[in-house]
Motif scaffolding. Structure first.
Motif, mmCIF file in Angstrom:
data_model
loop_
_atom_site.group_PDB
_atom_site.id
_atom_site.type_symbol
_atom_site.label_atom_id
_atom_site.label_comp_id
_atom_site.label_asym_id
_atom_site.label_seq_id
_atom_site.Cartn_x
_atom_site.Cartn_y
_atom_site.Cartn_z
ATOM 1 N N LEU A 198 0.813 -1.215 0.000
ATOM 2 C CA LEU A 198 0.000 0.000 0.000
ATOM 3 C C LEU A 198 0.846 1.263 0.000
ATOM 4 C CD1 LEU A 198 -2.779 -1.108 2.515
ATOM 5 C CD2 LEU A 198 -2.814 -1.186 0.017
ATOM 6 N N ASP A 199 2.175 1.074 -0.088
ATOM 7 C CA ASP A 199 3.099 2.202 -0.110
ATOM 8 C C ASP A 199 2.843 3.136 1.071
ATOM 9 O OD1 ASP A 199 5.206 3.726 -1.085
ATOM 10 O OD2 ASP A 199 3.911 4.970 -2.355
ATOM 11 N N ALA A 200 2.676 2.526 2.239
ATOM 12 C CA ALA A 200 2.391 3.278 3.459
ATOM 13 C C ALA A 200 3.672 3.457 4.267
ATOM 14 C CB ALA A 200 1.348 2.551 4.303
ATOM 15 N N ARG A 201 3.825 4.624 4.867
ATOM 16 C CA ARG A 201 5.019 4.919 5.648
ATOM 17 C C ARG A 201 5.034 4.144 6.964
ATOM 18 N NH1 ARG A 201 3.841 9.623 6.321
ATOM 19 N NH2 ARG A 201 2.998 9.419 8.416
ATOM 20 N N ASP A 202 3.868 4.014 7.598
ATOM 21 C CA ASP A 202 3.798 3.362 8.901
ATOM 22 C C ASP A 202 2.358 2.982 9.209
ATOM 23 O OD1 ASP A 202 2.531 5.757 9.691
ATOM 24 O OD2 ASP A 202 4.456 6.638 10.233
ATOM 25 N N ARG A 203 2.116 2.532 10.438
ATOM 26 C CA ARG A 203 0.788 2.056 10.810
ATOM 27 C C ARG A 203 -0.258 3.164 10.782
ATOM 28 N NH1 ARG A 203 1.561 -3.289 13.777
ATOM 29 N NH2 ARG A 203 -0.585 -3.270 14.501
ATOM 30 N N VAL A 204 0.137 4.390 11.026
ATOM 31 C CA VAL A 204 -0.825 5.489 10.960
ATOM 32 C C VAL A 204 -1.474 5.521 9.586
ATOM 33 C CG1 VAL A 204 -1.060 7.998 10.881
ATOM 34 C CG2 VAL A 204 0.201 6.940 12.748
ATOM 35 N N GLN A 205 -0.654 5.403 8.542
ATOM 36 C CA GLN A 205 -1.206 5.422 7.188
ATOM 37 C C GLN A 205 -2.044 4.184 6.903
ATOM 38 O OE1 GLN A 205 1.894 6.280 4.325
ATOM 39 N NE2 GLN A 205 1.690 8.464 4.708
ATOM 40 N N LEU A 206 -1.691 3.060 7.503
ATOM 41 C CA LEU A 206 -2.523 1.866 7.338
ATOM 42 C C LEU A 206 -3.887 2.072 7.992
ATOM 43 C CD1 LEU A 206 -0.097 -1.162 7.923
ATOM 44 C CD2 LEU A 206 -0.911 -0.208 5.752
ATOM 45 N N VAL A 207 -3.911 2.718 9.151
ATOM 46 C CA VAL A 207 -5.181 3.003 9.813
ATOM 47 C C VAL A 207 -6.034 3.911 8.934
ATOM 48 C CG1 VAL A 207 -6.264 4.129 11.795
ATOM 49 C CG2 VAL A 207 -4.279 2.672 12.139
ATOM 50 N N ILE A 208 -5.422 4.947 8.385
ATOM 51 C CA ILE A 208 -6.136 5.868 7.503
ATOM 52 C C ILE A 208 -6.716 5.108 6.309
ATOM 53 C CG2 ILE A 208 -5.869 7.821 5.926
ATOM 54 C CD1 ILE A 208 -3.755 8.900 7.912
ATOM 55 N N THR A 209 -5.908 4.227 5.714
ATOM 56 C CA THR A 209 -6.362 3.440 4.570
ATOM 57 C C THR A 209 -7.547 2.558 4.940
ATOM 58 O OG1 THR A 209 -4.141 3.394 3.610
ATOM 59 C CG2 THR A 209 -5.681 1.703 2.868
ATOM 60 N N ALA A 210 -7.497 1.953 6.124
ATOM 61 C CA ALA A 210 -8.602 1.099 6.562
ATOM 62 C C ALA A 210 -9.899 1.886 6.654
ATOM 63 C CB ALA A 210 -8.263 0.458 7.915
ATOM 64 N N TYR A 211 -9.816 3.134 7.117
ATOM 65 C CA TYR A 211 -11.005 3.978 7.177
ATOM 66 C C TYR A 211 -11.446 4.411 5.784
ATOM 67 C CZ TYR A 211 -11.461 4.449 12.215
ATOM 68 O OH TYR A 211 -11.697 4.196 13.543
ATOM 69 N N GLU A 212 -10.491 4.747 4.931
ATOM 70 C CA GLU A 212 -10.827 5.167 3.573
ATOM 71 C C GLU A 212 -11.563 4.064 2.816
ATOM 72 O OE1 GLU A 212 -7.324 8.347 2.388
ATOM 73 O OE2 GLU A 212 -7.013 6.236 1.960
ATOM 74 N N LEU A 213 -11.173 2.827 3.040
ATOM 75 C CA LEU A 213 -11.761 1.687 2.344
ATOM 76 C C LEU A 213 -13.059 1.212 2.987
ATOM 77 C CD1 LEU A 213 -8.546 -0.393 1.633
ATOM 78 C CD2 LEU A 213 -9.819 1.041 0.038
ATOM 79 N N GLY A 214 -13.427 1.811 4.123
ATOM 80 C CA GLY A 214 -14.640 1.404 4.789
ATOM 81 C C GLY A 214 -14.521 0.119 5.570
ATOM 82 N N LEU A 215 -13.268 -0.343 5.804
ATOM 83 C CA LEU A 215 -13.066 -1.564 6.583
ATOM 84 C C LEU A 215 -13.336 -1.328 8.051
ATOM 85 C CD1 LEU A 215 -9.750 -2.853 4.959
ATOM 86 C CD2 LEU A 215 -12.095 -3.558 4.456
ATOM 87 N N VAL A 216 -13.206 -0.076 8.489
ATOM 88 C CA VAL A 216 -13.437 0.292 9.878
ATOM 89 C C VAL A 216 -14.288 1.553 9.908
ATOM 90 C CG1 VAL A 216 -12.362 0.902 12.072
ATOM 91 C CG2 VAL A 216 -11.176 -0.627 10.509
ATOM 92 N N THR A 217 -15.261 1.589 10.786
ATOM 93 C CA THR A 217 -16.086 2.774 10.971
ATOM 94 C C THR A 217 -16.184 3.069 12.447
ATOM 95 O OG1 THR A 217 -18.172 1.560 11.159
ATOM 96 C CG2 THR A 217 -17.456 2.182 8.926
ATOM 97 N N LEU A 218 -16.771 4.192 12.785
ATOM 98 C CA LEU A 218 -16.889 4.570 14.195
ATOM 99 C C LEU A 218 -17.688 3.548 15.002
ATOM 100 C CD1 LEU A 218 -17.534 8.415 14.184
ATOM 101 C CD2 LEU A 218 -15.619 7.217 15.228
ATOM 102 N N SER A 219 -18.622 2.865 14.363
ATOM 103 C CA SER A 219 -19.477 1.936 15.096
ATOM 104 C C SER A 219 -18.861 0.568 15.270
ATOM 105 C CB SER A 219 -20.828 1.790 14.365
ATOM 106 O OG SER A 219 -20.632 1.262 13.063
ATOM 107 N N ARG A 220 -17.619 0.360 14.727
ATOM 108 C CA ARG A 220 -17.045 -0.985 14.776
ATOM 109 C C ARG A 220 -15.859 -1.005 15.701
ATOM 110 N NH1 ARG A 220 -16.423 -3.027 8.732
ATOM 111 N NH2 ARG A 220 -15.744 -4.887 9.850
#
Length: 220
Positions: A198-220
């Motif tokens: 995913l060409d991510a610098r670190d876990r912060v960017q992975l978290v952002i990607t997970a939200y962008e893709l809808g894999l994680v939402t506030l209710s989960r």
């Protein structure tokens, strides 16, 4: 290995408190102090620290711009933002600028030191109690990171998607291993592959990607 640290904060008492407690930890060494963002950028160029503990609100160049300049450089210095989360909305800008995580000023000093070690190790500080709110709001803002096209994640496996979801929920490698019934080493390998794919610098960017893709939402 000794972690070389620059403290960037316009409050001398904050820098002094961190410096004093770090003196009792041989694996941490303060190699410079800065009272402004410009001083922090200059110090990074001179001493190449492993981590800059960066305040946001400083006179002149603020911590966000300083973080952007530091992370855009050719060095390996990482930035850990030091802020008051409930009051300082600029932390979102700091993550966009390339910060690897953040700590709040009312945390115990030992917890801040632990965060420095986490960032220095190449990981990012993902605190489930705070980061879920932070990233969810960050991604939903108009100035959020550019959306990824579906093609950007075509190369990940179903298992890696599961791991990405758990990273987005703030799980550590140990917690991921427990939930997926795999070893910690295997969980770490999955995270490493996700960073590359995913060409991510670190876990912060992975978290952002997970939200962008809808894999994680506030209710989960």
């Amino acid at each position: 290995m000794t972690v070389r640290v620059v403290l960037a904060d316009d409050q001398p008492l904050v820098r002094s408190g961190l410096r004093v407690i770090m003196a009792d930890h041989p694996d941490l060494e303060v190699v410079g102090e800065a009272a402004t963002g410009a001083e922090a950028v200059q110090l990074v160029g001179e001493v190449s620290p492993d981590v800059v503990v960066m305040d946001i609100r400083m006179p002149g160049m603020d911590g966000i711009e300083a973080t952007r300049l530091i992370t855009a450089g050719s060095g390996t210095t990482r930035v850990l933002v030091l802020t008051t989360f409930d009051e300082d909305d600029h932390v979102y800008g700091a993550l966009r600028a390339g910060a690897s995580g953040f700590v709040v000023k009312d945390m115990a000093l030992d917890d801040i030191l632990a965060a420095i070690r986490v960032v220095a190790s190449g990981d990012a500080l993902i605190a489930p109690s705070v980061t879920r709110r932070l990233i969810a709001d960050f991604v939903g803002r108009p100035a959020a990171a550019p959306e990824r096209s579906p093609r950007a994640v075509e190369g990940i496996t179903e298992r890696e998607r599961e791991v990405l979801t758990l990273v987005g929920r703030g799980r550590s490698n140990t917690e991921i291993a427990e939930e997926l019934f795999i070893t910690v080493a295997t969980a770490k390998s999955h995270v490493s592959r996700l960073l590359t794919k995913l060409d991510a610098r670190d876990r912060v960017q992975l978290v952002i990607t997970a939200y962008e893709l809808g894999l994680v939402t506030l209710s989960r």
